[in-house]
Motif scaffolding. Structure first.
Motif, PDB file in Angstrom:
ATOM      1  N   ALA A 196      -8.210   1.025 -12.203  1.00 30.33           N
ATOM      2  CA  ALA A 196      -9.034   0.888 -10.995  1.00 30.33           C
ATOM      3  C   ALA A 196      -8.378  -0.008  -9.934  1.00 30.33           C
ATOM      4  O   ALA A 196      -8.195   0.418  -8.787  1.00 30.33           O
ATOM      5  N   PRO A 197      -8.008  -1.272 -10.248  1.00 35.40           N
ATOM      6  CA  PRO A 197      -7.370  -2.079  -9.214  1.00 35.40           C
ATOM      7  C   PRO A 197      -5.997  -1.564  -8.793  1.00 35.40           C
ATOM      8  O   PRO A 197      -5.589  -1.750  -7.642  1.00 35.40           O
ATOM      9  N   LEU A 198      -5.298  -0.884  -9.717  1.00 36.11           N
ATOM     10  CA  LEU A 198      -4.013  -0.286  -9.329  1.00 36.11           C
ATOM     11  C   LEU A 198      -4.222   0.777  -8.257  1.00 36.11           C
ATOM     12  O   LEU A 198      -3.473   0.846  -7.273  1.00 36.11           O
ATOM     13  N   ALA A 199      -5.240   1.606  -8.464  1.00 41.97           N
ATOM     14  CA  ALA A 199      -5.557   2.649  -7.475  1.00 41.97           C
ATOM     15  C   ALA A 199      -5.926   2.005  -6.141  1.00 41.97           C
ATOM     16  O   ALA A 199      -5.533   2.485  -5.071  1.00 41.97           O
ATOM     17  N   ASN A 200      -6.674   0.894  -6.201  1.00 40.47           N
ATOM     18  CA  ASN A 200      -7.057   0.192  -4.969  1.00 40.47           C
ATOM     19  C   ASN A 200      -5.842  -0.401  -4.273  1.00 40.47           C
ATOM     20  O   ASN A 200      -5.752  -0.400  -3.052  1.00 40.47           O
ATOM     21  N   LEU A 201      -4.892  -0.909  -5.067  1.00 43.95           N
ATOM     22  CA  LEU A 201      -3.669  -1.484  -4.486  1.00 43.95           C
ATOM     23  C   LEU A 201      -2.874  -0.395  -3.768  1.00 43.95           C
ATOM     24  O   LEU A 201      -2.333  -0.607  -2.683  1.00 43.95           O
TER      25      LEU A 201
ATOM     26  N   MET B  12       0.857  -1.190   0.000  1.00 47.31           N
ATOM     27  CA  MET B  12       0.000   0.000   0.000  1.00 47.31           C
ATOM     28  C   MET B  12       0.888   1.232   0.000  1.00 47.31           C
ATOM     29  O   MET B  12       1.846   1.301   0.773  1.00 47.31           O
ATOM     30  N   MET B  13       0.579   2.169  -0.846  1.00 46.53           N
ATOM     31  CA  MET B  13       1.382   3.389  -0.909  1.00 46.53           C
ATOM     32  C   MET B  13       0.476   4.531  -1.358  1.00 46.53           C
ATOM     33  O   MET B  13       0.497   4.941  -2.516  1.00 46.53           O
ATOM     34  N   PRO B  14      -0.285   5.061  -0.410  1.00 46.10           N
ATOM     35  CA  PRO B  14      -1.252   6.070  -0.825  1.00 46.10           C
ATOM     36  C   PRO B  14      -0.640   7.430  -1.147  1.00 46.10           C
ATOM     37  O   PRO B  14      -1.252   8.240  -1.828  1.00 46.10           O
ATOM     38  N   PHE B  15       0.583   7.673  -0.597  1.00 49.27           N
ATOM     39  CA  PHE B  15       1.196   8.984  -0.792  1.00 49.27           C
ATOM     40  C   PHE B  15       2.629   8.840  -1.239  1.00 49.27           C
ATOM     41  O   PHE B  15       3.290   7.845  -0.958  1.00 49.27           O
TER      42      PHE B  15
ATOM     43  N   VAL C  23       1.960  13.939  -2.676  1.00 51.45           N
ATOM     44  CA  VAL C  23       1.232  13.527  -3.874  1.00 51.45           C
ATOM     45  C   VAL C  23       0.400  12.297  -3.553  1.00 51.45           C
ATOM     46  O   VAL C  23       0.934  11.283  -3.089  1.00 51.45           O
ATOM     47  N   GLN C  24      -0.891  12.383  -3.788  1.00 51.23           N
ATOM     48  CA  GLN C  24      -1.773  11.233  -3.570  1.00 51.23           C
ATOM     49  C   GLN C  24      -1.677  10.327  -4.793  1.00 51.23           C
ATOM     50  O   GLN C  24      -1.991  10.749  -5.912  1.00 51.23           O
ATOM     51  N   LEU C  25      -1.264   9.110  -4.604  1.00 48.10           N
ATOM     52  CA  LEU C  25      -0.993   8.223  -5.734  1.00 48.10           C
ATOM     53  C   LEU C  25      -2.227   7.571  -6.367  1.00 48.10           C
ATOM     54  O   LEU C  25      -2.256   7.388  -7.593  1.00 48.10           O
ATOM     55  N   PRO C  26      -3.243   7.184  -5.580  1.00 47.11           N
ATOM     56  CA  PRO C  26      -4.404   6.561  -6.231  1.00 47.11           C
ATOM     57  C   PRO C  26      -5.056   7.449  -7.296  1.00 47.11           C
ATOM     58  O   PRO C  26      -5.300   6.983  -8.419  1.00 47.11           O
ATOM     59  N   PRO C  27      -5.316   8.742  -7.025  1.00 47.06           N
ATOM     60  CA  PRO C  27      -5.877   9.570  -8.101  1.00 47.06           C
ATOM     61  C   PRO C  27      -4.920   9.690  -9.288  1.00 47.06           C
ATOM     62  O   PRO C  27      -5.360   9.801 -10.435  1.00 47.06           O
ATOM     63  N   LEU C  28      -3.622   9.627  -8.994  1.00 46.21           N
ATOM     64  CA  LEU C  28      -2.632   9.715 -10.072  1.00 46.21           C
ATOM     65  C   LEU C  28      -2.732   8.502 -10.984  1.00 46.21           C
ATOM     66  O   LEU C  28      -2.569   8.604 -12.210  1.00 46.21           O
ATOM     67  N   ALA C  29      -3.004   7.324 -10.379  1.00 45.47           N
ATOM     68  CA  ALA C  29      -3.178   6.108 -11.178  1.00 45.47           C
ATOM     69  C   ALA C  29      -4.376   6.269 -12.110  1.00 45.47           C
ATOM     70  O   ALA C  29      -4.326   5.880 -13.283  1.00 45.47           O
ATOM     71  N   TRP C  30      -5.451   6.839 -11.575  1.00 40.36           N
ATOM     72  CA  TRP C  30      -6.628   7.075 -12.402  1.00 40.36           C
ATOM     73  C   TRP C  30      -6.311   8.038 -13.550  1.00 40.36           C
ATOM     74  O   TRP C  30      -6.719   7.820 -14.689  1.00 40.36           O
ATOM     75  N   LEU C  31      -5.596   9.118 -13.216  1.00 40.45           N
ATOM     76  CA  LEU C  31      -5.283  10.113 -14.240  1.00 40.45           C
ATOM     77  C   LEU C  31      -4.384   9.531 -15.324  1.00 40.45           C
ATOM     78  O   LEU C  31      -4.575   9.806 -16.518  1.00 40.45           O
ATOM     79  N   ALA C  32      -3.403   8.715 -14.901  1.00 40.00           N
ATOM     80  CA  ALA C  32      -2.514   8.093 -15.878  1.00 40.00           C
ATOM     81  C   ALA C  32      -3.312   7.164 -16.798  1.00 40.00           C
ATOM     82  O   ALA C  32      -3.118   7.145 -18.020  1.00 40.00           O
ATOM     83  N   GLY C  33      -4.228   6.403 -16.196  1.00 42.67           N
ATOM     84  CA  GLY C  33      -5.080   5.509 -16.987  1.00 42.67           C
ATOM     85  C   GLY C  33      -5.925   6.296 -17.965  1.00 42.67           C
ATOM     86  O   GLY C  33      -6.073   5.913 -19.136  1.00 42.67           O
TER      87      GLY C  33
ATOM     88  N   LEU D  32     -18.468  22.630  -2.700  1.00 37.45           N
ATOM     89  CA  LEU D  32     -18.810  21.929  -3.938  1.00 37.45           C
ATOM     90  C   LEU D  32     -17.583  21.794  -4.842  1.00 37.45           C
ATOM     91  O   LEU D  32     -17.520  20.911  -5.687  1.00 37.45           O
ATOM     92  N   LEU D  33     -16.625  22.694  -4.646  1.00 42.64           N
ATOM     93  CA  LEU D  33     -15.429  22.680  -5.482  1.00 42.64           C
ATOM     94  C   LEU D  33     -14.265  21.955  -4.814  1.00 42.64           C
ATOM     95  O   LEU D  33     -13.155  21.958  -5.342  1.00 42.64           O
ATOM     96  N   ALA D  34     -14.505  21.323  -3.651  1.00 42.50           N
ATOM     97  CA  ALA D  34     -13.414  20.663  -2.918  1.00 42.50           C
ATOM     98  C   ALA D  34     -12.778  19.574  -3.778  1.00 42.50           C
ATOM     99  O   ALA D  34     -13.488  18.784  -4.418  1.00 42.50           O
ATOM    100  N   VAL D  35     -11.467  19.561  -3.781  1.00 42.13           N
ATOM    101  CA  VAL D  35     -10.741  18.579  -4.586  1.00 42.13           C
ATOM    102  C   VAL D  35     -10.512  17.336  -3.736  1.00 42.13           C
ATOM    103  O   VAL D  35      -9.519  17.214  -3.030  1.00 42.13           O
ATOM    104  N   ASN D  36     -11.473  16.436  -3.776  1.00 46.64           N
ATOM    105  CA  ASN D  36     -11.315  15.154  -3.096  1.00 46.64           C
ATOM    106  C   ASN D  36     -12.240  14.152  -3.769  1.00 46.64           C
ATOM    107  O   ASN D  36     -13.116  14.519  -4.564  1.00 46.64           O
TER     108      ASN D  36
END
Lengths: 246, 174
Positions: free
Chosen positions: A128-133, A1-4, A12-22, A78-82
């Motif tokens: 998706a599963p990469l972000a979960n990992l 697990m490596m969320p950051f 840097v939050q890595l799960p959203p980065l995985a989504w963006l890369a995908g 409403l504009l919160a980045v999360n």
């Protein structure tokens, strides 16, 4: 697990980065396929962009509507980045409707459009599963197998890794397939991915339970696989009839 | 793809779904993840007493890990204070858990005074709570429901007041 990932003062939050890369890979491939199929790459790019934008906005608004009093008192939230405050069902639904409307308005034929999007779908199903990992979510059942990973206090099936590897195989197959305008590849990707979901969800600890322990995601995946096969079959029959083939 | 193989795979899929049905879990183990029991801690407070997370069982607890030097922590503290005031007497308590191994009691006290915080502040002097919550980023916020189970994990910040209120409202319905 490596969320950051700590980069000095930056976190840097890595799960959203995985989504963006995908998303980036998926979009690039969809545009390339669109051009190969005689569709406008620019229109394809816009279709993906506007669908995603509409989906994210809808997901946020749908979530906020459930807690209207809180968001009315603090509308800038409403504009919160999360990603915590999004309604995924609303987001996906609106994204699909937006894609349909945009495609229709710009004269995108359904079958070649889906054909162009097939590898994109496959790539997102890897993200998706990469972000979960990375985040440690959607974790597996406890296990004593030697390849288990220590997560949340127990040794568990690395079900996110099982999914990611399978999805990667499907993505490689879809990526390498020559784009054909009949759209069959899209339904094949969906069907095979759904079967993979049925398999790996059996090792997951976080499934939604229906009735006497039935995993909702497995049952839905079986339904999706059946629907994808049926649609592929129907389209094939329709195409054969058009060309006078049995 | 022909009907027979698809039918066979579907039958196998249904059989696997039946065989892999989820049995009810025993009492949730403690881990810093949604769905797990919140790791308990017993820590000194700024006022000199001792506070234990399990003492607040029966209420929704917002555990916010912070440090005085952390910019996003500073930015979200007013929202946490407003949330604490809004939910006062409604079965919700906000607890500020200072990562004192990365900070100091004096700095924490000065920060609390500067921000005008009135909710309980506990000091993780030995780092045991930070370790139990696998602290990786500041701020980190855990919403713990009335049964002591984590209902939401919010890593990073600053969190908005609406986000906090929405997550607390979700926990209150559990």
């Amino acid at each position: 697990m490596m969320p950051f990932l700590n980069l000095g003062p930056l976190l840097v939050q890595l799960p959203p980065l995985a989504w963006l890369a995908g998303l980036w890979l998926a979009s690039a491939r969809a545009e390339k396929n669109a051009a190969a199929l005689g569709l406008s790459a620019a229109v394809m790019q816009n279709l993906i962009f506007y669908s995603l934008l509409a989906g994210v906005v809808a997901a946020r608004l749908a979530y906020a509507a459930r807690f209207a009093e809180s968001y009315l008192a603090d509308p800038l939230s409403l504009l919160a980045v999360n990603t915590y405050t999004l309604d995924p069902l609303a987001g996906v639904g609106v994204a699909l409707i937006t894609a349909w409307v945009y495609g229709q308005r710009h004269g995108l034929a359904v079958r070649p459009t889906l054909a162009a999007l097939a590898p994109a779908l496959a790539v997102m199903l890897v993200a998706a599963p990469l972000a979960n990992l990375l985040s440690g979510e959607a974790y597996g059942l406890p296990t004593t197998l030697p390849w288990g990973i220590d997560l949340w206090g127990e040794r568990r099936h690395p079900v996110q890794a099982y999914e990611a590897v399978t999805a990667l195989g499907i993505a490689v197959w879809a990526w390498r397939a020559a784009p054909r305008p009949d759209g069959q590849l899209f339904w094949q990707v969906m069907m095979v991915s759904a079967w993979a979901r049925v398999l790996w969800d059996g090792f997951r600890a976080t499934s939604t339970v229906w009735g006497e322990g039935w995993r909702a995601e497995q049952l839905l995946a079986l339904a999706v696989a059946g629907l994808a096969w049926w649609l592929a079959h129907r389209w094939q029959d329709a195409q054969n009839n058009t060309h006078g083939q049995p | 793809m022909r009907v027979l193989p698809v039918l066979l795979i579907t039958v196998l899929g249904v059989a696997w779904a039946w065989a892999s049905r989820l049995t009810p879990a025993s009492a949730p183990v403690a881990a810093p993840q949604a769905g797990f029991a919140a790791p308990d801690f017993e820590l000194p407070t700024l006022t000199g007493s001792t506070a234990r997370l399990s003492d607040w069982r029966g209420q929704v607890v917002v555990v916010n890990l912070w440090a005085s030097w952390c910019g996003p922590c500073r930015a979200e503290m007013p929202a946490l204070q407003r949330v604490a005031e809004h939910f006062a007497g409604q079965g919700v308590v906000v607890v500020g858990l200072n990562a004192t191994t990365q900070d100091s009691r004096a700095n924490a006290a000065a920060f609390v005074a500067e921000q005008g915080l009135t909710f309980p502040i506990v000091l993780d002097v030995a780092g045991t709570a930070s370790a139990a919550y696998q602290l990786r980023a500041l701020p980190s916020t855990y919403i713990v429901d009335k049964h002591g189970v984590i209902s939401a994990v919010l890593l990073g910040g600053p969190l908005s007041e609406a986000t906090l209120r929405a997550k607390i409202a979700e926990a209150l319905t559990r």
